[in-house]
Write a protein that holds these residues in place. Structure first.
Motif, PDB file in Angstrom:
ATOM      1  N   PHE A 110       5.823   5.604  10.449  1.00 24.22           N
ATOM      2  CA  PHE A 110       5.488   5.674   9.028  1.00 24.22           C
ATOM      3  C   PHE A 110       3.999   5.421   8.775  1.00 24.22           C
ATOM      4  O   PHE A 110       3.573   5.362   7.632  1.00 24.22           O
ATOM      5  CB  PHE A 110       6.324   4.665   8.237  1.00 24.22           C
ATOM      6  CG  PHE A 110       7.696   5.163   7.870  1.00 24.22           C
ATOM      7  CD1 PHE A 110       7.938   5.705   6.620  1.00 24.22           C
ATOM      8  CD2 PHE A 110       8.742   5.101   8.775  1.00 24.22           C
ATOM      9  CE1 PHE A 110       9.196   6.169   6.267  1.00 24.22           C
ATOM     10  CE2 PHE A 110      10.009   5.562   8.441  1.00 24.22           C
ATOM     11  CZ  PHE A 110      10.240   6.098   7.185  1.00 24.22           C
ATOM     12  N   ALA A 112       2.124   2.737   9.076  1.00 27.13           N
ATOM     13  CA  ALA A 112       1.861   1.541   8.280  1.00 27.13           C
ATOM     14  C   ALA A 112       0.421   1.069   8.438  1.00 27.13           C
ATOM     15  O   ALA A 112      -0.167   0.510   7.500  1.00 27.13           O
ATOM     16  CB  ALA A 112       2.832   0.428   8.679  1.00 27.13           C
ATOM     17  N   VAL A 115      -2.087   2.352   5.843  1.00 22.37           N
ATOM     18  CA  VAL A 115      -2.165   1.635   4.568  1.00 22.37           C
ATOM     19  C   VAL A 115      -3.163   0.489   4.672  1.00 22.37           C
ATOM     20  O   VAL A 115      -4.001   0.285   3.784  1.00 22.37           O
ATOM     21  CB  VAL A 115      -0.774   1.116   4.153  1.00 22.37           C
ATOM     22  CG1 VAL A 115      -0.884   0.202   2.934  1.00 22.37           C
ATOM     23  CG2 VAL A 115       0.163   2.282   3.861  1.00 22.37           C
ATOM     24  N   PHE A 124       1.928  -2.911   4.013  1.00 21.58           N
ATOM     25  CA  PHE A 124       3.116  -2.078   3.858  1.00 21.58           C
ATOM     26  C   PHE A 124       3.935  -2.155   5.132  1.00 21.58           C
ATOM     27  O   PHE A 124       3.415  -1.944   6.230  1.00 21.58           O
ATOM     28  CB  PHE A 124       2.744  -0.620   3.579  1.00 21.58           C
ATOM     29  CG  PHE A 124       3.922   0.313   3.653  1.00 21.58           C
ATOM     30  CD1 PHE A 124       4.868   0.321   2.644  1.00 21.58           C
ATOM     31  CD2 PHE A 124       4.109   1.147   4.752  1.00 21.58           C
ATOM     32  CE1 PHE A 124       5.974   1.159   2.717  1.00 21.58           C
ATOM     33  CE2 PHE A 124       5.206   1.989   4.832  1.00 21.58           C
ATOM     34  CZ  PHE A 124       6.141   1.997   3.805  1.00 21.58           C
ATOM     35  N   ILE A 126       7.685  -0.691   6.533  1.00 23.40           N
ATOM     36  CA  ILE A 126       8.900   0.074   6.246  1.00 23.40           C
ATOM     37  C   ILE A 126      10.143  -0.774   6.509  1.00 23.40           C
ATOM     38  O   ILE A 126      11.162  -0.623   5.827  1.00 23.40           O
ATOM     39  CB  ILE A 126       8.940   1.387   7.064  1.00 23.40           C
ATOM     40  CG1 ILE A 126      10.073   2.289   6.562  1.00 23.40           C
ATOM     41  CG2 ILE A 126       9.060   1.113   8.548  1.00 23.40           C
ATOM     42  CD1 ILE A 126       9.965   2.709   5.115  1.00 23.40           C
ATOM     43  N   THR A 195       4.480  12.431   7.877  1.00 23.42           N
ATOM     44  CA  THR A 195       3.401  11.508   8.203  1.00 23.42           C
ATOM     45  C   THR A 195       2.654  12.032   9.425  1.00 23.42           C
ATOM     46  O   THR A 195       3.213  12.792  10.225  1.00 23.42           O
ATOM     47  CB  THR A 195       3.931  10.099   8.527  1.00 23.42           C
ATOM     48  OG1 THR A 195       4.566  10.121   9.812  1.00 23.42           O
ATOM     49  CG2 THR A 195       4.925   9.616   7.480  1.00 23.42           C
ATOM     50  N   GLN A 272       2.690   5.285  -6.310  1.00 23.50           N
ATOM     51  CA  GLN A 272       3.036   6.109  -5.149  1.00 23.50           C
ATOM     52  C   GLN A 272       1.852   6.340  -4.215  1.00 23.50           C
ATOM     53  O   GLN A 272       1.988   7.052  -3.225  1.00 23.50           O
ATOM     54  CB  GLN A 272       3.587   7.460  -5.619  1.00 23.50           C
ATOM     55  CG  GLN A 272       4.907   7.364  -6.359  1.00 23.50           C
ATOM     56  CD  GLN A 272       5.375   8.716  -6.846  1.00 23.50           C
ATOM     57  OE1 GLN A 272       4.713   9.363  -7.659  1.00 23.50           O
ATOM     58  NE2 GLN A 272       6.513   9.153  -6.351  1.00 23.50           N
ATOM     59  N   PHE A 275       2.578   4.310  -0.792  1.00 28.76           N
ATOM     60  CA  PHE A 275       3.711   4.973  -0.144  1.00 28.76           C
ATOM     61  C   PHE A 275       4.449   5.802  -1.180  1.00 28.76           C
ATOM     62  O   PHE A 275       4.804   5.281  -2.239  1.00 28.76           O
ATOM     63  CB  PHE A 275       4.662   3.929   0.461  1.00 28.76           C
ATOM     64  CG  PHE A 275       5.896   4.521   1.084  1.00 28.76           C
ATOM     65  CD1 PHE A 275       5.815   5.171   2.305  1.00 28.76           C
ATOM     66  CD2 PHE A 275       7.126   4.441   0.452  1.00 28.76           C
ATOM     67  CE1 PHE A 275       6.949   5.730   2.884  1.00 28.76           C
ATOM     68  CE2 PHE A 275       8.266   4.986   1.024  1.00 28.76           C
ATOM     69  CZ  PHE A 275       8.173   5.633   2.245  1.00 28.76           C
ATOM     70  N   PRO A 276       4.576   7.095  -0.928  1.00 31.32           N
ATOM     71  CA  PRO A 276       4.266   7.836   0.302  1.00 31.32           C
ATOM     72  C   PRO A 276       2.904   8.521   0.319  1.00 31.32           C
ATOM     73  O   PRO A 276       2.587   9.257   1.248  1.00 31.32           O
ATOM     74  CB  PRO A 276       5.370   8.890   0.316  1.00 31.32           C
ATOM     75  CG  PRO A 276       5.560   9.220  -1.133  1.00 31.32           C
ATOM     76  CD  PRO A 276       5.370   7.919  -1.880  1.00 31.32           C
ATOM     77  N   ALA A 279       0.167   8.482   3.530  1.00 30.24           N
ATOM     78  CA  ALA A 279       0.554   9.240   4.727  1.00 30.24           C
ATOM     79  C   ALA A 279       0.520  10.742   4.476  1.00 30.24           C
ATOM     80  O   ALA A 279       0.095  11.521   5.337  1.00 30.24           O
ATOM     81  CB  ALA A 279       1.943   8.811   5.187  1.00 30.24           C
TER      82      ALA A 279
END
Length: 305
Positions: A110, A112, A115, A124, A126, A195, A272, A275-276, A279
């Motif tokens: 993801f 992370a 971020v 962040f 997941i 991603t 937003q 996320f998302p 990515a």
């Protein structure tokens, strides 16, 4: 819904932030196989059991679970059902197996760390997100599959398609005789999500184009209703991705833009952007940089080349 004799599509209605995925259940002489097993947590597990019961499927007869990819809404309940059914066979793609064994690897899938890089001071995770909305679990797969393998389920045979973009080891399943294509999260989602570490926008669109080469008469998505116009749905998903890229290009034609200045081109709501949004934007910018269309200046702004 019975799609064909002994072949059930068990739809989950949308009710929360992260909903369990819908399921496929296929009867055979030994009992039944299932594609996906739904999210973890008491409410999701109770919902899955209710879907089985409503279709006349006794849980003790479940012998095989095929996982499209290790995201909590698709397989979070796997440890629960494996504890309930010790002989249960779990089938997963070879590239997804590490995530199924060790959920912590999902942080990388993801992106992370992206971020943390783009939003200093913001964390962040997941796994924290899943813990709040849809618990996940892990297990060891009994069988791993790759592109071109076949999975026999009663009177039906699924051809395995490796379809990355949304997740590195995401698979779709094609039942050629019926013209049925199970697509997991690749089509039918409100917001197509990909991603950089899961294949990015290139992987996602290549997977969609793989569908267009097949004779598909109906798509079965993990979220939403069966899709009766499969080519149109796939082309619409490709067009949505294309519109995202065009919005970025239009912004860059007006001059250099920072990462944060480009985020609203994809998502207007700041909620937003972490996320998302981060990515997705990184996926598009990475693609445009590899194509030699966009570059990043020393001050961090992106420009057309």
């Amino acid at each position: 819904m019975e799609i064909s004799e002994g072949f059930h599509f068990l739809k989950v209605e949308k009710r929360g932030v992260v909903d369990s995925s819908s399921l496929l259940a296929i009867r055979d002489r030994k009992g039944f196989s299932c594609v996906e097993i739904g999210g973890g947590g008491e409410a999701n597990i109770r919902q899955t059991l209710g879907l089985f019961e409503a279709s006349g499927l006794a849980i003790e007869n479940l012998h095989t679970v095929i996982i499209s990819h290790t995201h909590a809404d698709h397989m979070g309940a796997i440890a629960h059902f494996r504890g309930l059914l010790p002989a249960l066979t779990v089938v997963d793609h070879a590239l997804d197996a590490p995530y199924l064994r060790d959920n912590s690897l999902l942080e990388k899938a993801f992106d992370a760390d992206l971020v943390a890089e783009r939003f200093p001071g913001t964390r962040f995770s997941i796994l924290d997100f899943y813990a709040a909305f849809c618990p996940i679990s892990q297990t060891e797969p009994d069988r791993t599959v790759v592109e071109g393998d076949r999975i026999e389920c009663g009177d039906y045979a699924f051809e395995v398609l490796h379809t990355p973009g949304h997740h590195p080891g995401h698979i779709s399943l094609y039942e050629r005789r019926l013209g049925l294509l199970f697509v997991g999260d690749m089509v039918g989602m409100e917001v197509p999500f990909y991603t950089p570490s899961s294949g990015g926008v290139e992987g996602y669109t290549a997977s969609l184009r793989k569908y267009l080469a097949l004779d598909v008469r109906r798509i079965l998505p993990s979220h939403g209703d069966p899709i009766e116009s499969p080519r149109e749905a796939v082309e619409n998903a490709l067009a949505k991705v294309g519109r995202r890229e065009e919005r970025l290009m239009e912004a860059l034609r007006l001059g250099p833009r920072t990462f944060h200045e480009l985020l609203p081109e994809l998502f207007r709501s700041p909620s937003q952007h972490v996320f998302p949004g981060a990515a997705l934007l990184a996926s598009h910018l990475g693609k445009l940089e590899r194509e030699g269309v966009v570059g990043e200046e020393p001050d961090g702004r992106f420009v057309l080349l």
